[in-house]
Design an enzyme around this catalytic site. Sequence first.
Site, PDB file in Angstrom:
ATOM      1  N   HIS A   1       0.831  -1.211   0.000  1.00 44.07           N
ATOM      2  CA  HIS A   1       0.000   0.000   0.000  1.00 44.07           C
ATOM      3  C   HIS A   1       0.865   1.261   0.000  1.00 44.07           C
ATOM      4  O   HIS A   1       0.551   2.239  -0.669  1.00 44.07           O
ATOM      5  CB  HIS A   1      -0.887   0.049   1.249  1.00 44.07           C
ATOM      6  CG  HIS A   1      -1.885  -1.064   1.341  1.00 44.07           C
ATOM      7  ND1 HIS A   1      -1.808  -2.053   2.286  1.00 44.07           N
ATOM      8  CD2 HIS A   1      -2.980  -1.337   0.599  1.00 44.07           C
ATOM      9  CE1 HIS A   1      -2.822  -2.885   2.138  1.00 44.07           C
ATOM     10  NE2 HIS A   1      -3.551  -2.485   1.116  1.00 44.07           N
TER      11      HIS A   1
ATOM     12  N   VAL B   1       4.591  -5.468  -4.945  1.00 43.01           N
ATOM     13  CA  VAL B   1       5.766  -5.389  -4.065  1.00 43.01           C
ATOM     14  C   VAL B   1       5.881  -6.720  -3.320  1.00 43.01           C
ATOM     15  O   VAL B   1       4.870  -7.259  -2.842  1.00 43.01           O
ATOM     16  CB  VAL B   1       5.626  -4.220  -3.063  1.00 43.01           C
ATOM     17  CG1 VAL B   1       6.863  -4.094  -2.189  1.00 43.01           C
ATOM     18  CG2 VAL B   1       5.379  -2.923  -3.814  1.00 43.01           C
TER      19      VAL B   1
ATOM     20  N   ASP C   1      -3.678  -7.436  -7.718  1.00 34.45           N
ATOM     21  CA  ASP C   1      -5.096  -7.727  -7.952  1.00 34.45           C
ATOM     22  C   ASP C   1      -5.405  -7.396  -9.413  1.00 34.45           C
ATOM     23  O   ASP C   1      -6.107  -6.433  -9.716  1.00 34.45           O
ATOM     24  CB  ASP C   1      -5.958  -6.883  -7.012  1.00 34.45           C
ATOM     25  CG  ASP C   1      -5.720  -7.268  -5.565  1.00 34.45           C
ATOM     26  OD1 ASP C   1      -5.923  -8.433  -5.212  1.00 34.45           O
ATOM     27  OD2 ASP C   1      -5.279  -6.393  -4.783  1.00 34.45           O
TER      28      ASP C   1
HETATM   29  O1  PAF Z   1      -7.935  -3.778  -3.322  1.00 35.02           O
HETATM   30  C1  PAF Z   1      -8.593  -3.471  -2.301  1.00 35.02           C
HETATM   31  O2  PAF Z   1      -8.035  -3.283  -1.213  1.00 35.02           O
HETATM   32  C2  PAF Z   1     -10.098  -3.361  -2.396  1.00 35.02           C
HETATM   33  O3  PAF Z   1     -10.624  -4.288  -3.277  1.00 35.02           O
HETATM   34  C3  PAF Z   1     -10.567  -1.942  -2.765  1.00 35.02           C
HETATM   35  C4  PAF Z   1     -10.103  -1.532  -4.149  1.00 35.02           C
HETATM   36  C5  PAF Z   1     -10.047  -0.939  -1.737  1.00 35.02           C
HETATM   37  C6  PAF Z   1     -12.092  -1.887  -2.758  1.00 35.02           C
HETATM   38  O4  PAF Z   1     -12.626  -2.201  -1.515  1.00 35.02           O
END
Ligand code: PAF
Length: 290
Positions: free
Chosen positions: A37, A180, A154
């Site tokens: 993140h 990562v 994802d």
């Molecule tokens: O990838 C994620 O963490 C979730 O699918 C998202 C994009 C925040 C939607 O809830």
Amino acid sequence: MKIIHTVKEMQSYADHQKMDGRVLGLVPTMGSLHEGHLSLVRRAKEVANHITVTIFVNPTQFGPNEDFETYPRDFDRDCRLLQEVGGVDVVFAPNTSTFYEGGVEQNKIWITCPEMTRYLCGNSRPGHFDGVLTVVMKLFAACKPHVSIFGLKDIQQYMLLKKMVHDLSLDIKIIGAQTVREPSGLAYSSRNNNLRLQERRQAEVLSHAVTSAVKMIETGQGTPSSVIDIMEETIGSAPLAKLQYAEIVAADTLHPVDEFTPGMQVIAAVSVNFRDIRLIDNAITVVPLA
Ligand code: PAF
């Protein structure tokens, strides 16, 4: 770093930033932040000068037997990490009952894309991507970004969101950020926190499987089905891993490919369960010209 909980406040805050000429970048997350993140935040800072991170564990993307209840949550730690990484202007963290006003049951409009959710995770998680597309649309409506960053781990989510923005003519740029990985190759995931020591060690097989697949494709060895065999064999070498899928799909349609054609962009993707902990990984490559 400002913390906002309501849609109204978020919208008017975003409007003011836009009037001041800022480029608004958005990083949607479900919290339990990790290095993956933080790399999205860093990428956002390269393309925008006002950054919002959303933290919302979205109930509508979890199936009835999935891990919504046990999904790791630690808001204070998340905020600390964001302070440390720096450059985050707003954390938008709505409550479920106000974000889905009157509760999830009252939400009658859903965004779906059956065509691109038939394979990979969509196949074994019915409704998951309807929940993702719909919540991201709601986050866009609240935060009004010019640009939004998503992790390529994802990959199906990323492709679907690009398609949503295109098909609904949203004036938002979607950027995909590289996966990562830990030194072992394991892709960062909030769910890694729930793995036991042995499971964590064995979870390396996901990255080994997609790396082997890419090597085979790039050196012109084998057919899609023989590449899948190797991925399955690699996952099979981890006794605690339960294979959900190993697939080779076309990058544009996410449909399985039967044969490789030169220049075709393909994705090698795997999903594995360790008990009820679901992990995914993928790698994108191009079939070499003959
Ligand atoms: O990838 C994620 O963490 C979730 O699918 C998202 C994009 C925040 C939607 O809830």
